[in-house]
Scaffold this motif. Structure first.
Motif, PDB file in Angstrom:
ATOM      1  N   ASN A   1      -1.849  -4.517   5.540  1.00 47.36           N
ATOM      2  CA  ASN A   1      -1.487  -3.810   4.305  1.00 47.36           C
ATOM      3  C   ASN A   1      -1.736  -2.302   4.391  1.00 47.36           C
ATOM      4  O   ASN A   1      -2.203  -1.671   3.442  1.00 47.36           O
ATOM      5  CB  ASN A   1      -2.227  -4.412   3.107  1.00 47.36           C
ATOM      6  CG  ASN A   1      -1.833  -5.861   2.855  1.00 47.36           C
ATOM      7  OD1 ASN A   1      -0.642  -6.192   2.916  1.00 47.36           O
ATOM      8  ND2 ASN A   1      -2.811  -6.707   2.600  1.00 47.36           N
TER       9      ASN A   1
ATOM     10  N   ASN B   1       0.232   1.251   4.964  1.00 48.91           N
ATOM     11  CA  ASN B   1       1.571   1.823   4.895  1.00 48.91           C
ATOM     12  C   ASN B   1       1.976   2.419   6.240  1.00 48.91           C
ATOM     13  O   ASN B   1       1.132   2.929   6.985  1.00 48.91           O
ATOM     14  CB  ASN B   1       1.629   2.916   3.825  1.00 48.91           C
ATOM     15  CG  ASN B   1       1.226   2.416   2.461  1.00 48.91           C
ATOM     16  OD1 ASN B   1       1.704   1.374   2.008  1.00 48.91           O
ATOM     17  ND2 ASN B   1       0.339   3.135   1.798  1.00 48.91           N
TER      18      ASN B   1
ATOM     19  N   GLU C   1       6.759  -9.270   3.307  1.00 46.16           N
ATOM     20  CA  GLU C   1       5.558 -10.039   2.960  1.00 46.16           C
ATOM     21  C   GLU C   1       4.345  -9.151   2.689  1.00 46.16           C
ATOM     22  O   GLU C   1       3.408  -9.564   2.011  1.00 46.16           O
ATOM     23  CB  GLU C   1       5.234 -11.005   4.101  1.00 46.16           C
ATOM     24  CG  GLU C   1       6.309 -12.065   4.348  1.00 46.16           C
ATOM     25  CD  GLU C   1       6.023 -12.922   5.564  1.00 46.16           C
ATOM     26  OE1 GLU C   1       4.950 -12.702   6.193  1.00 46.16           O
ATOM     27  OE2 GLU C   1       6.848 -13.793   5.902  1.00 46.16           O
ATOM     28  N   SER C   2       4.361  -7.928   3.199  1.00 45.30           N
ATOM     29  CA  SER C   2       3.198  -7.054   3.100  1.00 45.30           C
ATOM     30  C   SER C   2       3.121  -6.366   1.731  1.00 45.30           C
ATOM     31  O   SER C   2       4.129  -6.142   1.061  1.00 45.30           O
ATOM     32  CB  SER C   2       3.264  -5.980   4.194  1.00 45.30           C
ATOM     33  OG  SER C   2       2.182  -5.089   4.110  1.00 45.30           O
ATOM     34  N   LYS C   3       1.900  -6.009   1.353  1.00 49.35           N
ATOM     35  CA  LYS C   3       1.702  -5.196   0.157  1.00 49.35           C
ATOM     36  C   LYS C   3       1.916  -3.715   0.459  1.00 49.35           C
ATOM     37  O   LYS C   3       1.980  -2.888  -0.442  1.00 49.35           O
ATOM     38  CB  LYS C   3       0.284  -5.398  -0.376  1.00 49.35           C
ATOM     39  CG  LYS C   3       0.003  -6.813  -0.874  1.00 49.35           C
ATOM     40  CD  LYS C   3      -1.435  -6.942  -1.342  1.00 49.35           C
ATOM     41  CE  LYS C   3      -1.735  -8.368  -1.800  1.00 49.35           C
ATOM     42  NZ  LYS C   3      -3.157  -8.516  -2.217  1.00 49.35           N
ATOM     43  N   ALA C   4       2.025  -3.381   1.738  1.00 49.15           N
ATOM     44  CA  ALA C   4       2.199  -2.002   2.175  1.00 49.15           C
ATOM     45  C   ALA C   4       3.680  -1.634   2.229  1.00 49.15           C
ATOM     46  O   ALA C   4       4.560  -2.503   2.191  1.00 49.15           O
ATOM     47  CB  ALA C   4       1.566  -1.796   3.544  1.00 49.15           C
TER      48      ALA C   4
ATOM     49  N   GLY D   1       3.638   4.983  -5.598  1.00 45.24           N
ATOM     50  CA  GLY D   1       3.769   3.542  -5.426  1.00 45.24           C
ATOM     51  C   GLY D   1       5.199   3.057  -5.543  1.00 45.24           C
ATOM     52  O   GLY D   1       5.461   1.933  -5.954  1.00 45.24           O
TER      53      GLY D   1
END
Length: 337
Positions: A89, A91, A114-117, A296
């Motif tokens: 996660n 960036n 799938e990542s939060k990044a 974000g």
């Protein structure tokens, strides 16, 4: 995110370009520089700031507390660190190309889903002043493109020596020509089909001479010629776009001319005196990326966009290898479904 804590993986020329720009952005803080060559990491860290630390790997770089990594390693060394960042996660701003195969590009795209990044691909030509000006005419409807010709000749694959090594570049098209492959999608939309003829004119290790015909879903058509050993005669990068009673043309990233109407004046701009980091688009692509991280929001060239441009390039190589026209639209729909 109030301030983006950046780590840079790879301490070569393009890493230095990004480091200089990030130093000027108060929303970003360069925390660390990583490179397998310790002296190079230390040299760039000293330029980046007095408190910038060094590391020898992506794992060590992330351990310094970064939340964002610029991946500026050679072309064929992007995939592993990018996947590691997304899994953790962190960036990612990756220099082009996304990957040097469709399969690896799909791995990154899926990991980004799938990542939060966030993932962003560095496509600075989108923000180069000559190309931005043309895009503004297209967006306003003053230039409605029906046909185009893009060309890019590299001077030679001798200096630096690694540019002639497909094990590092992935192939000649993954070098600078990839920028124009992405630019054509940015300008004209998705490609429907492609036909490519390629030869090994000079190089012993790979095709180095390409003539490409692209047909877009809109019906617009374009040709793209690129050769790896034609010398540094000006302009070695140029595009021409043709519309109804209108044309646009560039010479390098220096000048642009746009003519709309049979009797109108030609809008001409010259950016020779502008700093390279600005006129080539590096300044804006970094600003937009950091802005997206702070807010974000989705970065400008996300994993989906990056994957489609990579898919186009791998399809061009497939056509060159097989001699067949490739229906990109059908193949891409299968992959995306």
């Amino acid at each position: 995110m109030n301030k983006v804590k950046v780590g840079i993986l790879g301490a070569g020329h393009i890493a230095a370009v990004h480091a200089a720009l990030l130093k000027q952005d108060e929303r970003a803080e360069i925390v660390g520089i990583a490179d397998i060559f310790e002296d190079k990491a230390k040299e760039l860290a000293a330029e980046a700031g007095p408190d910038v630390r060094t590391a020898g790997s992506i794992e060590e770089l992330i351990a310094l507390g970064v939340d964002t990594v610029y991946v500026t390693t050679p072309n064929t060394m992007h995939v592993s660190p990018v996947l590691h960042c997304l899994k953790n996660n962190v960036n990612v701003f990756s220099e082009k190309p996304m990957a040097t195969s469709e399969e690896e590009a799909r791995q990154i795209r899926d990991a980004a889903r799938e990542s939060k990044a966030f993932y962003n691909l560095g496509m600075n030509r989108r923000y180069a002043y000559v190309y931005k000006k043309i895009k503004s005419y297209m967006d306003s409807g003053q230039l409605d493109a029906y046909s185009a010709h893009f060309k890019m000749n590299r001077g030679e694959l001798l200096h630096p020596a690694w540019t002639s090594d497909p094990a590092k570049t992935g192939g000649f098209l993954y070098e600078t020509p990839f920028h124009l492959m992405d630019l054509c999608r940015y300008y004209f939309g998705e490609v429907k089909k492609v036909k490519c003829e390629a030869t090994q004119a000079v190089s012993d290790s790979e095709p180095d001479n390409f003539a490409i015909l692209l047909t877009f879903e809109s019906g617009m058509i374009m040709t793209f010629n690129t050769f790896a050993h034609s010398g540094w005669s000006f302009p070695f990068e140029a595009i021409e776009i043709y519309g109804k009673y209108s044309t646009a043309s560039t010479a390098e990233l220096e000048t642009v001319k746009i003519a709309c109407g049979l009797e109108g004046e030609i809008d001409s701009s010259d950016y020779h005196l502008m700093p390279v980091s600005k006129k080539w688009g590096y300044e804006e692509e970094d600003r937009l990326f950091i802005e997206a991280m702070v807010n974000g929001t989705e970065p400008p060239v996300n994993a989906e966009e990056a994957y489609k441009s990579t898919f186009l390039l791998t399809s061009i190589y497939e056509s060159a290898k097989t001699g067949k026209e490739i229906n990109i639209a059908d193949q891409l729909n299968k992959v995306l479904s």
